[in-house]
Design a protein around this motif. Structure first.
Motif, mmCIF file in Angstrom:
data_model
loop_
_atom_site.group_PDB
_atom_site.id
_atom_site.type_symbol
_atom_site.label_atom_id
_atom_site.label_comp_id
_atom_site.label_asym_id
_atom_site.label_seq_id
_atom_site.Cartn_x
_atom_site.Cartn_y
_atom_site.Cartn_z
ATOM 1 N N ARG A 19 -104.690 -77.347 -48.743
ATOM 2 C CA ARG A 19 -104.441 -76.575 -47.533
ATOM 3 C C ARG A 19 -105.003 -77.382 -46.370
ATOM 4 O O ARG A 19 -106.111 -77.888 -46.437
ATOM 5 C CB ARG A 19 -105.134 -75.219 -47.602
ATOM 6 N N THR A 20 -104.231 -77.498 -45.306
ATOM 7 C CA THR A 20 -104.691 -78.244 -44.136
ATOM 8 C C THR A 20 -105.434 -77.301 -43.193
ATOM 9 O O THR A 20 -105.411 -76.076 -43.356
ATOM 10 C CB THR A 20 -103.505 -78.864 -43.374
ATOM 11 N N TYR A 21 -106.046 -77.870 -42.174
ATOM 12 C CA TYR A 21 -106.723 -77.051 -41.176
ATOM 13 C C TYR A 21 -105.734 -76.184 -40.401
ATOM 14 O O TYR A 21 -106.102 -75.172 -39.824
ATOM 15 C CB TYR A 21 -107.535 -77.923 -40.212
ATOM 16 N N GLU A 22 -104.479 -76.574 -40.388
ATOM 17 C CA GLU A 22 -103.442 -75.776 -39.730
ATOM 18 C C GLU A 22 -102.892 -74.703 -40.670
ATOM 19 O O GLU A 22 -101.904 -74.048 -40.375
ATOM 20 C CB GLU A 22 -102.295 -76.678 -39.245
ATOM 21 N N ASN A 23 -103.521 -74.541 -41.838
ATOM 22 C CA ASN A 23 -103.174 -73.538 -42.843
ATOM 23 C C ASN A 23 -101.855 -73.836 -43.559
ATOM 24 O O ASN A 23 -101.222 -72.948 -44.113
ATOM 25 C CB ASN A 23 -103.156 -72.127 -42.248
ATOM 26 N N THR A 25 -99.987 -75.100 -46.702
ATOM 27 C CA THR A 25 -100.362 -75.229 -48.111
ATOM 28 C C THR A 25 -99.339 -76.070 -48.856
ATOM 29 O O THR A 25 -98.163 -76.115 -48.487
ATOM 30 C CB THR A 25 -100.435 -73.838 -48.785
ATOM 31 N N HIS A 121 -109.731 -68.441 -53.569
ATOM 32 C CA HIS A 121 -109.773 -68.466 -52.112
ATOM 33 C C HIS A 121 -111.179 -68.821 -51.647
ATOM 34 O O HIS A 121 -112.159 -68.249 -52.117
ATOM 35 C CB HIS A 121 -109.352 -67.113 -51.543
ATOM 36 N N PHE A 123 -113.572 -69.929 -48.056
ATOM 37 C CA PHE A 123 -113.571 -69.920 -46.600
ATOM 38 C C PHE A 123 -114.711 -70.797 -46.108
ATOM 39 O O PHE A 123 -115.711 -70.984 -46.782
ATOM 40 C CB PHE A 123 -113.692 -68.501 -46.029
#
Length: 175
Positions: A19-23, A25, A121, A123
């Motif tokens: 997953r990138t920082y821009e979300n 996947t 998941h 965070f």
């Protein structure tokens, strides 16, 4: 995965999920799924006549399965325009394919989505402020966020993440 897609459909033994920082996947599998086995699994598990099942389970793609279903629907039985049993069998198979594929047209996408559902998941709680030894939770819950000190905003954010963002935490009444 075999319960959902059939034995041997998911052929990858190693998968990379990112997953990138821009979300954004992505799932990378080391090998493609075996669509022929998925088609066979759908046909095998359907409540249809054996003669129909034998014609369907040899198809190697869902596109070929759909073509075969069209032919089965057109097959006549004893002079009828189309056998009611064949039409019912085709509808049953189409329903099973729809259940398996959902909104996707590609088996690879369906499997990637199923894999992603299994990825834990995490965070990142970054750029937080130091929490003092004590935090007045009543103030944290009652005061407007812009009136909170940085440490209190951190406490509020952590409480939100924990799902404990209400006054029940400080209530004197037992639950």
């Amino acid at each position: 995965m075999a319960d959902r897609f059939g034995e041997g459909v998911v052929t990858a033994t190693r998968v990379t999920a990112s997953r990138t920082y821009e979300n954004f996947t992505s799932i990378d599998q080391e090998s493609e799924p075996d669509e022929a086995k998925a088609v066979s699994w759908v046909a095998w598990n359907a409540d249809i006549a054996e003669v129909v099942r034998e014609r369907l389970e040899v198809q190697e793609t869902f596109e070929a399965l759909d073509d075969a279903l069209e032919q089965i629907e057109k097959t006549t039985t004893q002079g009828e325009a189309a056998s009611r049993e064949n039409v019912t069998a085709a509808a049953s198979i189409r329903s099973a394919v729809s259940d398996l594929m959902g909104d996707y047209s590609d088996l690879d996408e369906v499997i990637e989505t199923a894999i992603w559902e299994r990825v834990p998941h995490f965070f990142d709680f970054g750029e937080y402020n130091f929490l003092g030894g004590r935090t007045d939770l009543k103030r944290v819950f009652v005061a407007a966020e812009e009136n909170l000190e940085p440490g209190e905003r951190t406490a509020l954010a952590l409480l939100h993440l924990a799902g404990a963002d209400n006054m029940a935490l400080i209530s004197e009444d037992p639950l």
